[in-house]
Scaffold this motif. Structure first.
Motif, short mmCIF file in Angstrom:
data_model
loop_
_atom_site.label_atom_id
_atom_site.label_comp_id
_atom_site.label_asym_id
_atom_site.label_seq_id
_atom_site.Cartn_x
_atom_site.Cartn_y
_atom_site.Cartn_z
N GLY A 18 33.92 -30.02 -8.82
CA GLY A 18 32.51 -29.70 -8.61
C GLY A 18 31.87 -30.51 -7.50
N MET A 22 29.67 -29.48 -3.49
CA MET A 22 28.25 -29.74 -3.25
C MET A 22 27.96 -30.32 -1.87
SD MET A 22 26.59 -31.28 -6.70
CE MET A 22 27.92 -32.15 -7.47
N LYS A 47 23.13 -25.98 -3.54
CA LYS A 47 24.53 -26.35 -3.75
C LYS A 47 24.71 -27.32 -4.92
CE LYS A 47 26.76 -25.84 0.69
NZ LYS A 47 27.57 -26.54 1.69
N GLN A 49 25.23 -28.68 -8.39
CA GLN A 49 25.85 -27.99 -9.52
C GLN A 49 26.45 -28.97 -10.51
OE1 GLN A 49 29.90 -26.31 -8.57
NE2 GLN A 49 29.10 -26.56 -6.49
N LYS A 50 26.93 -28.41 -11.61
CA LYS A 50 27.60 -29.21 -12.63
C LYS A 50 28.90 -29.79 -12.06
CE LYS A 50 26.21 -26.46 -16.63
NZ LYS A 50 26.71 -25.59 -17.70
N GLN A 96 34.62 -23.42 -14.24
CA GLN A 96 33.57 -23.45 -13.23
C GLN A 96 33.24 -22.04 -12.73
OE1 GLN A 96 34.75 -24.84 -9.31
NE2 GLN A 96 32.90 -26.10 -9.17
N ARG A 102 26.38 -22.62 -13.61
CA ARG A 102 27.09 -23.61 -12.80
C ARG A 102 26.14 -24.38 -11.89
NH1 ARG A 102 31.62 -21.93 -8.25
NH2 ARG A 102 31.62 -23.90 -7.13
N TYR A 103 25.28 -23.66 -11.20
CA TYR A 103 24.36 -24.29 -10.24
C TYR A 103 23.07 -24.68 -10.94
CZ TYR A 103 27.54 -22.59 -6.69
OH TYR A 103 28.66 -22.36 -5.95
N THR A 104 22.50 -25.79 -10.52
CA THR A 104 21.25 -26.27 -11.10
C THR A 104 20.16 -25.22 -10.97
OG1 THR A 104 21.90 -28.52 -10.53
CG2 THR A 104 19.60 -28.18 -11.08
N ASP A 106 20.48 -22.02 -11.08
CA ASP A 106 20.71 -21.02 -12.13
C ASP A 106 20.26 -21.53 -13.49
OD1 ASP A 106 21.78 -19.24 -10.28
OD2 ASP A 106 23.81 -19.99 -10.57
#
Length: 134
Positions: A18, A22, A47, A49-50, A96, A102-104, A106
């Protein structure tokens, strides 16, 4: 592998996925010590994300009885470790790829939708209740 064999320590395979997605590398800045550089990178809010972590089953080395100079043992431990880590990376990439949050960004969208839909549901149910009373 040899250090673990020498001391009979287990190896705990682990993986992380991950972070590399980013950041975009911009340049490397030399620090003036033995050719070392500090990477400079950038990202954007879209970009972020977790980061996913995986820890595998420990790989025991006691059975080699400290014989760390044996190439066969070292290669065997290295190969077991490599396979375990590659398996972990594969599992994490699948997780993933299938994670809808997955993305902040979202994650925030989902939270807003949940709050909005619960507010709308509450308003609709209040309106229905008022209509029944009339």
């Amino acid at each position: 592998a040899r250090c673990a064999i020498k001391h009979g320590y287990p190896i705990l395979p682990c993986a992380c996925v991950g972070t590399e997605d980013m950041f975009e590398s911009v340049c490397d800045v030399p620090v003036g010590y033995k050719g070392l550089v500090v990477p400079i990178s950038k990202t954007s809010p879209f970009k972020v994300q977790k980061v996913y972590f995986w820890f595998g089953t420990p790989i025991e080395t006691k059975q080699y009885k400290g014989e760390y100079t044996c190439d066969e043992y070292a290669k065997e431990v290295r190969d077991k470790t490599k396979i375990a880590i590659e398996t972990g990376i594969k599992e994490l990439k699948e997780k993933q790829a299938n994670d809808p949050e997955r993305y902040t960004v979202d994650q925030y969208k989902s939270q807003i939708r949940r709050k909005f839909s619960s507010s709308v549901s509450a308003a609709v149910s209040d309106d229905e209740h008022c209509l029944k009373e009339d």
